[in-house]
Design an enzyme around this catalytic site. Structure first.
Site, PDB file in Angstrom:
ATOM      1  N   GLU A 172      81.871  45.360 -21.697  1.00 23.65           N
ATOM      2  CA  GLU A 172      80.930  45.032 -22.633  1.00 23.65           C
ATOM      3  C   GLU A 172      81.268  44.177 -23.896  1.00 23.65           C
ATOM      4  OE1 GLU A 172      79.888  49.034 -24.268  1.00 23.65           O
ATOM      5  OE2 GLU A 172      79.069  49.810 -22.486  1.00 23.65           O
ATOM      6  N   GLU A 291      77.994  51.915 -15.808  1.00 22.04           N
ATOM      7  CA  GLU A 291      78.211  53.043 -16.699  1.00 22.04           C
ATOM      8  C   GLU A 291      76.889  53.303 -16.838  1.00 22.04           C
ATOM      9  OE1 GLU A 291      80.240  53.072 -20.550  1.00 22.04           O
ATOM     10  OE2 GLU A 291      81.636  51.639 -19.716  1.00 22.04           O
TER      11      GLU A 291
HETATM   12  O1  AHR Z   1      81.300  55.635 -21.836  1.00 22.08           O
HETATM   13  C1  AHR Z   1      81.712  55.594 -23.350  1.00 22.08           C
HETATM   14  C2  AHR Z   1      81.689  54.211 -23.770  1.00 22.08           C
HETATM   15  O2  AHR Z   1      80.400  53.608 -23.593  1.00 22.08           O
HETATM   16  C3  AHR Z   1      82.461  53.052 -23.169  1.00 22.08           C
HETATM   17  O3  AHR Z   1      83.923  53.155 -23.655  1.00 22.08           O
HETATM   18  C4  AHR Z   1      81.851  51.927 -23.400  1.00 22.08           C
HETATM   19  O4  AHR Z   1      82.005  50.897 -22.255  1.00 22.08           O
HETATM   20  C5  AHR Z   1      80.245  52.060 -23.630  1.00 22.08           C
HETATM   21  O5  AHR Z   1      79.799  51.691 -24.773  1.00 22.08           O
END
Ligand code: AHR
Length: 511
Positions: A172, A291
């Site tokens: 990110e 994610e």
């Molecule tokens: O999964 C939790 C968080 O969400 C992770 O660390 C990040 O990559 C995202 O913002």
């Protein structure tokens, strides 16, 4: 209300990559400590890994697990996490305001993944570090021997290389909350130089370039185009991240949010292919949705508020004390969350031609399908079940679901189908599985499915997850939401008619 589906053996989307059922363990909260690792717990094995957790992870059959972050990786010093345990330093984790003892590091995590039969998807720190550190890490992990870092690995007791195949180039990096966040130009340059060097050390690896953190980032989707203009020739995938919430407590709108994911995927595919055209390239970059999940129940309690004001976000978090394994992001999921997870998996299957990796974020205790009681048992959240079903029966070929369903509008979305569905044909076991959600809150709908090309196929089972109360949850004491079997169907001349109860997740298996 109606839903008609036509499936044909010959109308295929693509072979499903098993890594679509991947997951994620970050060094944060109680994911590692008190999650997968808790020496002294009655269920811990001699290495300190909880066997009750391992059993559940094995049942979910996740082929790949992203590690060690997430936001954590952007200030991770991998050297701290290897070598004799007693000599590893304790560090401040800035991402989650936590104390990281490094009791579990690359070697221990690798051992755990071997025990559960999974592989690691490793992320490198491109926030506060850069090319040289990523090179050192891959030399430590994948180079056979005879060099500084491969010899160090051997000295640490691991003679054979880890041979980690899939690597994320940071996490990110577009997000202002990220340690060392970057502009698209800065990240594109750094990621391409890192990728080039890493592939010189091990040309067999696959690399993931960071895409946008979610669809509401102001830089989406120019970030994709600008960064890929730099990284395209060196990487294999671009990442997508998305979390859902129902802050507004509007279930109709909430259950339509999988349309947002569909839009996200289509936009990223268009952006990637636009760069391909700009570069006159023959190479195809695929998607790593590394994610995804529902995340909101715990945010206020955790002081991790949802706001575009980054300074406010940081200052709110800074009120938390520094702690080891804090109880953060421990969302307790309900029935409607399970439906959203099922709808997301259906959406992924419909894009199986371009999504090759997806990681449910996360796996244990932190926004997870598996929870642990530090003094007691591990238990399954509602979202465990749709993930289990698709991981179990969703291997093979994704078929084109020609679906014609009645529709409705919600606050933010129009023409939302009452039923959404995907289908998978497993040629090895000769099984056909239909996954379907009836997202209508009031009425059951009969799914009429034409499977004439599957000659001789008969119904084998109908697995259902449902509860009248969309807010019903599971706890360590009670599994209120578990799947059950229904037998109410008709099958004649290759047409299956089956009732999908209101607000239900359905798995229909035929053979
Ligand atoms: O999964 C939790 C968080 O969400 C992770 O660390 C990040 O990559 C995202 O913002």
């Amino acid at each position: 209300k109606y839903a008609n589906l036509i499936l044909d053996k010959q109308f295929k989307i693509a072979e499903i990559d098993d890594r679509l059922y991947g997951s994620f363990i970050e060094h944060m909260g109680r994911a590692v400590y008190e999650g997968i690792y808790q020496p002294g717990h009655p269920k811990a094995d001699p290495d300190g890994f909880r066997q009750d957790v391992m059993e559940m992870v094995k049942e979910l059959n996740v082929p790949i697990i992203r590690y060690p972050g997430g936001n954590f990786v952007s200030n991770f010093f991998w050297e701290d996490s290897v070598g004799p345990k007693g000599q590893r330093p304790t560090r401040l984790d800035l991402a989650w305001r936590s104390i990281e003892t490094n009791e579990v590091g690359i070697q221990e995590f690798n051992k755990w993944t071997e025990k559960i039969g999974s592989e690691i998807m490793m992320a490198v720190n491109l926030g506060t570090r850069g090319v040289a550190d990523a090179c050192n890490l891959i030399e430590y992990c994948n180079h056979p021997d005879g060099t500084k870092y491969s010899n160090l690995r051997i000295e640490h007791g691991k003679v054979e290389p880890y041979n980690i195949k899939t690597w994320c180039l940071g996490n990110e990096m577009d997000g202002p909350w990220q340690m060392g966040s970057k502009t698209a130009e800065e990240y594109g340059r750094l990621a391409s130089e890192t990728a080039k060097a890493m592939k010189l050390i091990d040309p067999t690896i696959e690399l993931v370039s960071c895409g946008s953190s979610n669809t509401s980032m102001e830089t989406f989707p120019t970030w994709e185009v600008e960064t890929l203009m730099h990284t395209y020739d060196y990487v294999d995938y671009i990442s997508l991240h998305q979390y859902f919430d129902n802050y507004e407590d509007d279930p109709v709108n909430y259950l339509a949010k999988s349309m947002e994911i569909d839009h996200f995927i289509k936009t990223v595919i268009s952006s990637v292919d636009y760069v391909k055209a700009r570069k006159r390239s023959k190479k195809q970059i695929n998607l790593s949705f590394d994610e995804w999940n529902v995340w909101y129940h715990s945010r206020v309690g955790d002081n991790i508020i949802q706001t575009k004001d980054n300074e406010k976000k940081l200052m709110t978090m800074a009120k938390n004390p520094w702690r080891k394994a804090p109880h953060i992001l421990e969302d307790v999921y309900n029935m409607e969350d399970a439906l959203v997870v099922g709808l997301t998996l259906i959406t992924f299957l419909k894009h199986a031609d371009r999504i090759k990796i997806a990681c449910l974020a996360q796996l244990v205790n932190v926004i997870a399908p598996i929870m642990t009681d530090a003094d007691g048992d591990a238990w399954k959240q509602t979202i465990y079940y749709p993930f289990l079903h698709v991981s179990k029966y969703g291997r093979g070929t994704a078929l084109l679901p020609a679906l014609n369903s009645s529709k409705h509008d919600s606050k933010d979305y129009s023409d939302v189908t009452d039923v959404d569905s995907a289908a998978v044909y497993n040629e090895e076991t000769e099984e056909l599985t239909i996954f379907a959600v009836n997202r209508d809150l009031e009425e059951s709908i009969t799914l009429e499915c034409n499977i004439r090309s599957f000659e001789g196929y008969t119904f084998s089972e109908h697995i259902v997850l449902e509860n009248d109360n969309l807010k019903a949850v599971n706890t360590v004491f009670e599994q209120t939401i578990t799947s059950k079997k229904l037998f109410d169907y008709e099958m004649e001349n290759g047409i299956l008619k089956i009732k999908l109860n209101k607000k239900s997740w359905n798995v229909i298996r035929l053979k």
